[in-house]
Design a protein around this motif. Structure first.
Motif, short mmCIF file in Angstrom:
data_model
loop_
_atom_site.label_atom_id
_atom_site.label_comp_id
_atom_site.label_asym_id
_atom_site.label_seq_id
_atom_site.Cartn_x
_atom_site.Cartn_y
_atom_site.Cartn_z
N UNK A 32 0.47 -2.66 0.75
CA UNK A 32 0.20 -1.33 0.29
C UNK A 32 -0.59 -1.78 -1.11
N UNK A 33 -0.70 -0.47 -1.77
CA UNK A 33 -1.49 -0.65 -3.15
C UNK A 33 -0.71 -1.46 -4.05
N UNK A 34 0.46 -1.84 -3.99
CA UNK A 34 1.20 -2.74 -4.90
C UNK A 34 0.95 -4.15 -4.42
N UNK A 35 0.05 -4.55 -3.18
CA UNK A 35 -0.09 -5.68 -2.85
C UNK A 35 1.11 -6.35 -2.17
N UNK A 36 1.86 -5.35 -1.53
CA UNK A 36 3.37 -5.84 -0.97
C UNK A 36 3.02 -5.61 0.61
N UNK A 37 3.52 -6.61 1.16
CA UNK A 37 3.13 -6.37 3.00
C UNK A 37 3.66 -5.33 3.35
N UNK A 38 3.03 -4.62 4.10
CA UNK A 38 3.39 -3.45 4.99
C UNK A 38 3.47 -3.62 6.40
N UNK A 62 -6.89 -6.45 -2.56
CA UNK A 62 -5.98 -5.31 -3.30
C UNK A 62 -5.97 -5.50 -4.65
N UNK B 40 5.52 -8.27 11.90
CA UNK B 40 6.38 -7.53 10.82
C UNK B 40 6.04 -6.18 10.59
N UNK B 42 7.12 -2.85 7.67
CA UNK B 42 7.74 -2.18 6.46
C UNK B 42 7.91 -0.73 7.04
N UNK C 36 5.42 -5.07 -10.09
CA UNK C 36 4.60 -5.64 -10.60
C UNK C 36 4.50 -5.52 -12.00
N UNK D 48 -4.52 -5.08 -10.55
CA UNK D 48 -3.28 -5.85 -10.50
C UNK D 48 -3.53 -7.23 -10.37
#
Lengths: 144, 144, 144, 144
Positions: A32-38, A62, B40, B42, C36, D48
């Protein structure tokens, strides 16, 4: 603003279809836009080492709002960003990672593909994005 | 012998269906029998911190061929495996991780679910495994 | 939706004022809704080891949308989430981390404070949030 | 001898003013003479991935008492310090990190800036230091 689960699944399905058309086995990651795995999948027969590369490509695209290949041009020996790969717990700066941008020009995430040549990796990533959004960010500011 | 992409997708779809039935937002991870990430997702609205927990639950269940809750009983203060969570770059030893076993009694992977109470996490993981295999390993040797 | 630079600075100024009122030296970290880092300061004389604790408290509160102290009650030996601290590269689950919620009930980030007793840490974090938003999330779904 | 909170804030304010003058969105990090984080901000709209780069630039400049760009000249393929980026959990060796030296010629910390071209990054870092001290260290010994 983040890529939704539905968008992620749509993009991954398109990536798998493109991979099968080429005849390659890919790892595909969406952040996602927080660079967290989706979302992530590793196709049967894909290189085991490509999992982390796909995830790092997505994060890298990202982190800087540009394709990984564009960063790679700037990180060569003698170029301005030489060694940037040592940041953020490891970047991957060859092609295969692309930002996902919505129709309002907002970065909503990124995709990373690894498992074949970098040309194929980029091609599959692009095919995935084409079904859910854009791949190019407007000028700053682009992240809320 | 590894869980296939098709099996992983079938299991994740079942996990999402069960999650929606309960009304929870989950992170769902599947690893193969090498404890390497296979698939995976989310769900929208899931806790960000549950991504890593879901992946670590799946790895933990695969590492030892038993449910994470079973390991957790052994890792309490005073119990034989106290502190085992410090190994393997971090284990998660509360319920929500379950091995995936095929009809020949072979470990082919594991699933990890995080996002709600540990009871819900385990329930969703079990619902996912029920559509593709078994959750209980026979005695050793069980890994090819 | 993310905490802005202006909000972060306002909150940190309030945290410092509260710290000086109590007579303590704090580390104060603010993360956005992607967990972040957005803003950080270490007051003169603060424990060096409190920097990482403040950052991890902020991340932990953001990861699960609740105060770190609430998670800590669930992670004691014998409790359902025992050992959760091993996830996400290290959580801190004692008081001092609080989510930042906007007036629409959306999680926009979190604050973490470390440098004194956990009561003081929580007090300073709460004083910081009070000037920019709320500290309590509504029920799911709360993250876009 | 360490950069104080007051100096750090003064420097960051100057850095933000310079960034706004240029029209760029920066991450700005200040470490003390122990290379430990003192102050950090990520401007709205900044990449980021620049957070970690700014922090690593500040640490790198402090670790060796010279600007990151100077180290980068020595770390190119064939140069004496090739690969030094692998040390200290990752260095960044392109411009944007500068030591902070007090009027007695003592290293009191360092600043790192990331978010635009390396020329802009260096320019903003230099503008920040100019309001609180010097950027050049005398010969060894320079650390108390």
């Amino acid at each position: 603003m983040h890529v939704s689960y539905e968008q992620a699944e749509t993009a991954i399905t398109a990536a798998i279809t493109e991979s099968q058309k080429i005849g390659v086995q890919m790892c595909i990651a969406i952040v996602d836009s927080g660079a967290d795995l989706k979302s992530f999948i590793r196709m049967d027969g894909a290189w085991l080492g490509s999992s982390d590369i796909a995830i790092k490509k997505a994060k890298t695209a990202c982190f800087f709002g540009m394709s990984t290949g564009s960063i790679g041009e700037l990180s060569q020996p003698g170029a301005p960003l030489y060694g940037i790969e040592h940041s953020n717990e490891g970047l991957i700066t060859f092609p295969g990672g692309i930002p996902i941008v919505n129709n309002d020009g907002i970065l909503i995430g990124a995709i990373g593909v690894s498992g074949s040549s970098v040309e194929h990796d980029h091609q599959v990533a692009k095919a995935a994005i084409d079904v859910i959004g854009l791949a190019d960010l407007p000028s700053h500011p682009w992240r809320t």
